[in-house]
Design a protein around this motif. Structure first.
Motif, short mmCIF file in Angstrom:
data_model
loop_
_atom_site.label_atom_id
_atom_site.label_comp_id
_atom_site.label_asym_id
_atom_site.label_seq_id
_atom_site.Cartn_x
_atom_site.Cartn_y
_atom_site.Cartn_z
N ASN A 117 0.83 -1.21 0.00
CA ASN A 117 0.00 0.00 0.00
C ASN A 117 0.86 1.26 0.00
O ASN A 117 0.54 2.25 -0.68
N GLU A 118 1.95 1.19 0.78
CA GLU A 118 2.85 2.34 0.81
C GLU A 118 3.48 2.57 -0.56
O GLU A 118 3.57 3.71 -1.03
N ARG A 119 3.93 1.45 -1.18
CA ARG A 119 4.51 1.59 -2.52
C ARG A 119 3.47 2.13 -3.51
O ARG A 119 3.78 2.96 -4.37
N ALA A 120 2.22 1.61 -3.37
CA ALA A 120 1.16 2.08 -4.27
C ALA A 120 0.90 3.57 -4.06
O ALA A 120 0.71 4.33 -5.02
N ALA A 121 0.88 3.99 -2.77
CA ALA A 121 0.66 5.41 -2.48
C ALA A 121 1.79 6.26 -3.06
O ALA A 121 1.54 7.32 -3.65
N ASN A 122 3.02 5.77 -2.89
CA ASN A 122 4.16 6.50 -3.46
C ASN A 122 4.07 6.55 -4.98
O ASN A 122 4.38 7.58 -5.61
N ALA A 123 3.64 5.40 -5.56
CA ALA A 123 3.49 5.37 -7.02
C ALA A 123 2.41 6.34 -7.48
O ALA A 123 2.56 7.02 -8.50
N GLU A 124 1.31 6.40 -6.70
CA GLU A 124 0.24 7.34 -7.05
C GLU A 124 0.73 8.78 -6.96
O GLU A 124 0.41 9.62 -7.82
N LYS A 125 1.52 9.06 -5.90
CA LYS A 125 2.07 10.41 -5.77
C LYS A 125 2.99 10.73 -6.95
O LYS A 125 2.94 11.83 -7.52
N GLU A 126 3.84 9.75 -7.29
CA GLU A 126 4.75 9.96 -8.40
C GLU A 126 3.99 10.12 -9.71
O GLU A 126 4.33 10.98 -10.55
N THR A 127 2.92 9.30 -9.86
CA THR A 127 2.10 9.42 -11.07
C THR A 127 1.43 10.78 -11.13
O THR A 127 1.37 11.41 -12.20
N ALA A 128 0.91 11.24 -9.97
CA ALA A 128 0.28 12.56 -9.93
C ALA A 128 1.30 13.65 -10.28
O ALA A 128 0.99 14.59 -11.02
N ARG A 129 2.52 13.50 -9.74
CA ARG A 129 3.56 14.49 -10.04
C ARG A 129 3.91 14.50 -11.52
O ARG A 129 4.01 15.56 -12.16
N LEU A 130 4.05 13.27 -12.08
CA LEU A 130 4.37 13.18 -13.50
C LEU A 130 3.22 13.70 -14.36
O LEU A 130 3.45 14.36 -15.39
N ASN A 131 1.98 13.38 -13.94
CA ASN A 131 0.82 13.90 -14.68
C ASN A 131 0.78 15.42 -14.64
O ASN A 131 0.44 16.08 -15.64
N LYS A 132 1.11 15.97 -13.46
CA LYS A 132 1.13 17.42 -13.34
C LYS A 132 2.19 18.02 -14.26
O LYS A 132 1.94 19.03 -14.95
N LEU A 133 3.38 17.38 -14.25
CA LEU A 133 4.43 17.87 -15.14
C LEU A 133 4.01 17.76 -16.60
O LEU A 133 4.25 18.68 -17.40
N ALA A 134 3.37 16.60 -16.92
CA ALA A 134 2.93 16.42 -18.31
C ALA A 134 1.89 17.46 -18.69
O ALA A 134 1.91 18.00 -19.81
N GLU A 135 0.96 17.75 -17.74
CA GLU A 135 -0.06 18.75 -18.02
C GLU A 135 0.55 20.14 -18.18
O GLU A 135 0.16 20.91 -19.07
N GLU A 136 1.53 20.43 -17.31
CA GLU A 136 2.21 21.72 -17.43
C GLU A 136 2.94 21.83 -18.77
O GLU A 136 2.91 22.88 -19.42
#
Length: 299
Positions: free
Chosen positions: A145-164
């Motif tokens: 779950n911790e890895r999944a949460a970290n992955a979600e955070k990383e995905t959100a960060r990458l998505n934000k970067l991609a959107e920017e």
């Protein structure tokens, strides 16, 4: 224990008790016989010999009968005692057998208890292992779950970067993309300018630049469609270098109708995503009712 053996034992004991009474009876007979035999001898020492002989005979008979009775009772009692011992031995053997069976059952019960305790110990060990495994699974789940949460955070960060990055590309594309006036936009601009038919206008752009020239042609089409009149300049002049955007010029001394036509043109262009500015000619210039449209480069 066998009930028949117990009943036989009790019967023999009663018989022996009864024979004991008979033994006492016959012993009493012997005593009486002895008394009859010897007591008169002291009392009537001087009596006739015949009477003494009679007493002696009676006493001897009683003694004989008493001894015989003792013998008979003794034999029977001995037989009863033998039977009693046999019955007692049988009872003892039965009790020993029952005790052995009880001991065997107790041993089996102890063995079953030991097996049950062993099974319980094994079950406890299995339960402990299962609990340990479950705790391990819970730890793994928590880590997952911790890895999944970290992955979600990383995905959100990458998505934000991609959107920017996408928005940046869109802004860049918008900056470098040509300004476009669609066919629908041409029709809408013409509809808003149609209340001013015959309005004179001229249009100037960078005639050698592709993007301003293409937009100028589209604006020209919309204005002509509205019934305005194009005034071709005597000399085809270019805008001064460095002018951007769309400017609509009207002379301060122009009629109110001309000024309203210029305002309508600016409003119609703005509605189609083509920002434009309404400006005034130099008041020192000759008064005119003609509207001048300058189409510069993209801002």
């Amino acid at each position: 224990m066998d009930p028949e053996l117990i009943a036989a034992k009790e019967l023999l004991e009663k018989s022996i008790d009864s024979l004991g009474g008979w033994l006492e009876f016959w012993t009493a007979i012997v005593v009486i016989g002895l008394l009859i035999e010897y007591v008169p001898e002291f009392i009537e020492r001087l009596k006739e010999i015949d009477k003494r002989s009679l007493h002696t005979k009676i006493g001897g008979i009683l003694i004989t009968v008493g001894v015989a009775g003792e013998l008979f009772v003794g034999v029977i009692a001995s037989s009863k005692e033998t039977n009693l011992r046999n019955v007692t031995d049988s009872i003892t053997a039965s009790l020993n057998q029952e005790a052995a069976g009880a001991r065997k059952e107790a041993a089996e019960a102890i063995e079953r208890s030991a097996k049950a305790e062993s099974n319980l110990a094994q079950a406890n060990a299995l339960a402990a292992n299962a609990l340990k495994a479950a705790q391990g699974f819970q730890l793994e789940i928590a880590q997952a779950n911790e890895r999944a949460a970290n992955a979600e955070k990383e995905t959100a960060r990458l998505n934000k970067l991609a959107e920017e990055e996408r928005l940046a590309r869109v802004r860049i594309e918008e900056q470098i993309a040509d300004r476009i006036l669609t066919d629908e936009g041409v029709i809408k601009i013409a509809a808003e300018l149609r209340p001013f038919p015959g309005q004179q206008f001229k249009i100037i752009t960078y005639w050698e630049s592709r993007e301003p020239l293409a937009l100028t042609n589209r604006i020209y089409s919309a204005i002509i469609r509205a019934g305005w009149k194009f005034i071709r300049p005597a000399n085809r002049s270019n805008l001064i270098w460095g002018i951007s955007g769309i400017s609509v010029y009207v002379h301060p001394a122009a009629t109110e109708l001309t000024k309203k036509a210029a305002e309508a043109l600016v409003s119609a262009l703005d509605k189609q995503g083509l920002p434009s500015a309404l400006r005034e000619h130099n008041p020192k210039d000759d008064p005119t009712n003609m509207i001048q449209i300058n189409v510069g480069t993209k801002p």
